[in-house]
Design a protein around this motif. Structure first.
Motif, short mmCIF file in Angstrom:
data_model
loop_
_atom_site.label_atom_id
_atom_site.label_comp_id
_atom_site.label_asym_id
_atom_site.label_seq_id
_atom_site.Cartn_x
_atom_site.Cartn_y
_atom_site.Cartn_z
N TYR A 1 -27.27 -43.12 -18.86
CA TYR A 1 -26.43 -43.89 -17.94
C TYR A 1 -25.38 -44.69 -18.71
N LEU A 2 -25.81 -45.41 -19.74
CA LEU A 2 -24.87 -46.24 -20.52
C LEU A 2 -23.86 -45.38 -21.28
N ASN A 3 -24.30 -44.24 -21.77
CA ASN A 3 -23.37 -43.33 -22.47
C ASN A 3 -22.23 -42.92 -21.54
N GLY B 1 -42.55 -50.00 -25.37
CA GLY B 1 -43.51 -48.93 -25.61
C GLY B 1 -44.09 -48.31 -24.35
N LYS B 2 -43.60 -48.71 -23.17
CA LYS B 2 -44.19 -48.25 -21.92
C LYS B 2 -43.69 -46.87 -21.48
N SER B 3 -42.36 -46.62 -21.60
CA SER B 3 -41.84 -45.38 -21.08
C SER B 3 -40.58 -44.91 -21.81
N PRO B 4 -40.77 -44.08 -22.84
CA PRO B 4 -39.61 -43.51 -23.53
C PRO B 4 -38.69 -42.72 -22.58
N THR B 5 -39.25 -42.16 -21.52
CA THR B 5 -38.46 -41.40 -20.55
C THR B 5 -37.46 -42.30 -19.83
N ILE B 6 -37.89 -43.49 -19.43
CA ILE B 6 -36.98 -44.44 -18.77
C ILE B 6 -35.90 -44.87 -19.77
N ALA B 7 -36.29 -45.14 -21.01
CA ALA B 7 -35.30 -45.52 -22.03
C ALA B 7 -34.25 -44.43 -22.19
N LYS B 8 -34.69 -43.18 -22.17
CA LYS B 8 -33.76 -42.05 -22.30
C LYS B 8 -32.79 -42.02 -21.12
N ARG B 9 -33.29 -42.25 -19.91
CA ARG B 9 -32.43 -42.23 -18.71
C ARG B 9 -31.40 -43.37 -18.75
N PHE C 1 -43.47 -52.28 -34.73
CA PHE C 1 -42.15 -52.14 -34.12
C PHE C 1 -42.06 -50.79 -33.43
N TYR C 2 -41.12 -50.69 -32.51
CA TYR C 2 -40.90 -49.43 -31.78
C TYR C 2 -39.52 -48.89 -32.13
N LEU C 3 -39.37 -47.59 -32.01
CA LEU C 3 -38.08 -46.94 -32.18
C LEU C 3 -37.57 -46.66 -30.77
N GLY C 4 -36.55 -47.40 -30.35
CA GLY C 4 -36.04 -47.26 -29.00
C GLY C 4 -34.94 -46.21 -28.92
N SER C 5 -34.45 -46.02 -27.71
CA SER C 5 -33.28 -45.17 -27.52
C SER C 5 -32.05 -45.95 -27.94
N VAL C 6 -31.03 -45.24 -28.39
CA VAL C 6 -29.82 -45.90 -28.89
C VAL C 6 -28.59 -45.28 -28.25
N VAL C 7 -27.71 -46.16 -27.78
CA VAL C 7 -26.39 -45.75 -27.31
C VAL C 7 -25.42 -46.18 -28.39
N GLN C 8 -24.60 -45.24 -28.86
CA GLN C 8 -23.63 -45.59 -29.90
C GLN C 8 -22.25 -45.05 -29.53
N LYS C 9 -21.30 -45.96 -29.54
CA LYS C 9 -19.88 -45.62 -29.34
C LYS C 9 -19.15 -46.31 -30.48
#
Length: 194
Positions: free
Chosen positions: A146-148, A134-142, A115-123
C-alpha cells in the motif's frame, strides 16, 4: 502493548552471523543486501544450497562455512540471524547470545527473538520500517504494498531539497525546526489539495 523500539542499523559497520543455508537463509540474505549492500555476513550451515551459494558469489562480503555451528562462531559477532529449523540449536544459540550480549533474531520464532525483521518500504533515501510485533508478516507485507503505491517516486527529490534547505539554515535549533516544519507542512498541504 507494543514495546518495540524501532532503530536503523548500519550493518556495514557490524559483523552479522547467519546460521542456516536453505531457502529461509536466502530470504534473509536478500533482505539484508537489499537494505545494506555493504553488510558483512558470516554464514554457517551444515548444508548450503545452490541458490545461497549463487547469491554469495555475487556478494564477496559473505563468507560461507559449510559445517556445524560452533560456539566459537560467535566470536566478533554483533548480530545473529537464525534461519535454522533446528529448535535445539536455536535455543542453544539464544542462550549463548544472551551470555555474550549479542542481539538475536530467530526466523518464525518470535519468543526467541531480541528483534524482528520487518517489511521495508524504500524510495531513495526514504525508508519506512513496518512491524506487526511479530504477529503477522502477511499484514506487514500488505501495508508495504500500500505504501509503495501511495508514495510518489519524486519523494527522494523532495528529501534532497529538504537536506539542502536544512544545511543552509542559520540560527538556533528551535528556529531551524520552525522553518523546516513550516516548509514540510506546506508540502503536505499541496498534496492534499491535488
Amino acid at each position: 502493548m507494543n514495546a518495540l523500539f524501532p532503530i536503523y542499523v548500519k550493518l556495514a559497520q557490524l559483523q552479522t552471523l547467519l546460521v542456516g543455508g536453505g531457502p529461509v537463509a536466502l530470504e534473509k540474505l536478500t533482505a539484508i543486501y537489499a537494505n545494506s549492500p555493504e553488510a558483512k555476513v558470516k554464514l554457517v550451515a551444515l548444508e548450503i544450497n545452490e541458490e545461497v551459494r549463487s547469491f554469495a558469489a555475487d556478494h564477496p562480503q559473505i563468507s560461507l562455512h559449510e559445517r556445524l555451528f560452533e560456539d566459537s562462531d560467535l566470536q566478533g559477532i554483533d548480530l545473529i540471524i537464525m534461519a535454522s529449523n533446528n529448535d535445539q540449536l536455536n535455543r542453544h544459540v539464544q542462550q549463548k547470545a544472551r551470555e555474550q550480549h549479542i542481539l538475536l533474531n530467530v526466523a518464525d520464532t518470535p519468543a526467541l527473538c531480541d528483534f524482528y525483521l520487518g517489511s521495508v518500504v524504500q524510495k531513495g533515501n526514504l525508508k519506512i520500517g513496518i512491524s506487526t510485533n511479530g504477529k503477522s508478516p502477511t499484514i506487514a507485507k500488505r501495508v508495504k504494498e500500500y505504501l509503495n503505491e501511495l508514495l510518489p517516486e519524486e519523494i527522494d527529490e523532495t528529501l534532497e531539497l529538504m537536506a539542502q534547505l536544512r544545511q543552509s539554515l542559520h540560527g538556533d535549533f528551535k528556529e531551524k525546526l520552525r522553518i523546516l516544519n513550516a516548509h514540510t507542512e506546506d508540502l503536505l498541504q499541496l498534496k492534499k489539495d491535488d
